[in-house]
Design an enzyme around this catalytic site. Structure first.
Site, PDB file in Angstrom:
ATOM      1  N   HIS A 147       1.252   4.367   8.656  1.00  0.00           N
ATOM      2  CA  HIS A 147       1.988   3.131   8.904  1.00  0.00           C
ATOM      3  C   HIS A 147       3.377   3.165   8.289  1.00  0.00           C
ATOM      4  O   HIS A 147       4.329   2.616   8.844  1.00  0.00           O
ATOM      5  CB  HIS A 147       1.191   1.915   8.423  1.00  0.00           C
ATOM      6  CG  HIS A 147       1.297   1.598   6.981  1.00  0.00           C
ATOM      7  ND1 HIS A 147       0.576   2.249   6.010  1.00  0.00           N
ATOM      8  CD2 HIS A 147       2.048   0.674   6.324  1.00  0.00           C
ATOM      9  CE1 HIS A 147       0.876   1.744   4.826  1.00  0.00           C
ATOM     10  NE2 HIS A 147       1.758   0.794   4.991  1.00  0.00           N
ATOM     11  N   SER A 204       0.826  -1.210   0.000  1.00  0.00           N
ATOM     12  CA  SER A 204       0.000   0.000   0.000  1.00  0.00           C
ATOM     13  C   SER A 204       0.858   1.258   0.000  1.00  0.00           C
ATOM     14  O   SER A 204       0.475   2.276  -0.581  1.00  0.00           O
ATOM     15  CB  SER A 204      -0.963   0.006   1.187  1.00  0.00           C
ATOM     16  OG  SER A 204      -0.274  -0.122   2.406  1.00  0.00           O
ATOM     17  N   GLU A 205       2.034   1.225   0.639  1.00  0.00           N
ATOM     18  CA  GLU A 205       2.950   2.366   0.591  1.00  0.00           C
ATOM     19  C   GLU A 205       4.404   1.925   0.591  1.00  0.00           C
ATOM     20  O   GLU A 205       4.766   0.938   1.246  1.00  0.00           O
ATOM     21  CB  GLU A 205       2.741   3.307   1.779  1.00  0.00           C
ATOM     22  CG  GLU A 205       1.879   4.514   1.486  1.00  0.00           C
ATOM     23  CD  GLU A 205       0.414   4.196   1.671  1.00  0.00           C
ATOM     24  OE1 GLU A 205      -0.431   4.967   1.176  1.00  0.00           O
ATOM     25  OE2 GLU A 205       0.114   3.188   2.316  1.00  0.00           O
ATOM     26  N   THR A 206       5.198   2.670  -0.153  1.00  0.00           N
ATOM     27  CA  THR A 206       6.654   2.608  -0.062  1.00  0.00           C
ATOM     28  C   THR A 206       7.126   3.994   0.358  1.00  0.00           C
ATOM     29  O   THR A 206       6.776   4.991  -0.273  1.00  0.00           O
ATOM     30  CB  THR A 206       7.298   2.209  -1.398  1.00  0.00           C
ATOM     31  OG1 THR A 206       6.887   0.878  -1.742  1.00  0.00           O
ATOM     32  CG2 THR A 206       8.813   2.252  -1.307  1.00  0.00           C
TER      33      THR A 206
END
Length: 257
Positions: free
Chosen positions: A71, A43-45
């Site tokens: 997060h 979902s995120e880097t």
């Protein structure tokens, strides 16, 4: 280039929300960072570069750069505390959402984030069709927050992702009062090529203002009821939210770039 994968808002791997973290000596081209985020398919880097006495932090989803991510910020602080600045107890990040400060107390990290100013909006048939259940209330800022009748509706919700894309807001967060927790929620981000975010920090910057007002509380323990699950310890005061939680390192890898 090192890339760490950290499960945030949990003490155990395979739970919480996984984020990739890349600590850079200097910035990569935006297109390359976007490709890395797409290849990681999380979902995120997060990408961070040390600039003077602070860290500049950016977040990329597979669908594009985002202005706030809880997060991946927690995951970045975890990586810095274990591999780069182990003696520090405070990490200052400059971001698209302004200055964010993360403090460390043992294994627990607390993030100081802005609370979104949530505006009530009418509940619509489109919301009901997208979620498969009719919200009792709805609020909008960057994200849409739909308050459902009970936590069972949240846990068992099976939304239509195509119809969610047609609703207002970047993400759609659903929430209700919990039995064990103050609030139980889930977060969906099909507009960012992320069907469901396992544990969404920025989503709780929308959810907590709504639920704190409904419950008349400033300290709330929140549970994200995704398949992985995660816990957030939240405090809201004067337009700011402290989101605290734990993290676990899943992987350390070398990107061949």
């Amino acid at each position: 280039m090192k890339c760490y994968i950290v499960d945030a808002f949990t003490k155990e791997i395979f739970k919480g929300n996984p984020a990739a973290v890349c600590v850079l000596d200097q910035w990569l081209p935006d297109e390359l960072m976007q490709h890395i985020a797409m290849e990681n398919s999380l979902s995120e880097t997060a990408f961070t570069v040390k600039e003077g006495d602070h860290w500049h932090l950016r977040w990329f989803t597979p669908g594009g750069e985002i202005d706030l991510c809880g997060h991946a910020t927690l995951g970045t602080a975890y990586v810095l505390s274990h591999f780069f600045e182990p003696d520090a107890s405070r990490y200052v990040f400059q971001t698209l959402s302004g200055e964010l400060i993360v403090t460390r107390d043992g294994d627990r990290f607390s993030m100081d984030f802005p609370a979104y100013d949530m505006k009530p909006v009418p509940v619509t048939d489109a919301m009901e069709e997208a979620l498969g259940v009719r919200p009792v209330e709805a609020y909008l800022a960057r994200d849409l927050v739909c308050v459902l009748a009970d936590e069972g509706d949240v846990i068992h919700c099976q939304p239509d992702m195509a119809k969610l894309k047609q609703l207002d807001g970047l993400l759609c967060n659903i929430t209700a009062k919990g039995s064990k927790y103050d609030t139980v929620s889930r977060s969906f981000a099909p507009k960012l090529a992320v069907p469901e975010d396992p544990v969404c920090g920025s989503g709780h910057c929308h959810i907590i203002p709504v639920m704190a007002a409904k419950l008349d509380k400033t300290d709330l323990v929140a549970y994200q009821a995704s398949k992985r699950g995660g816990e957030l310890y939240c405090h809201i005061e004067k337009g700011r939210i402290a989101l605290a939680g734990y993290a676990a390192l899943y992987a350390e890898s070398d990107l061949k770039i």
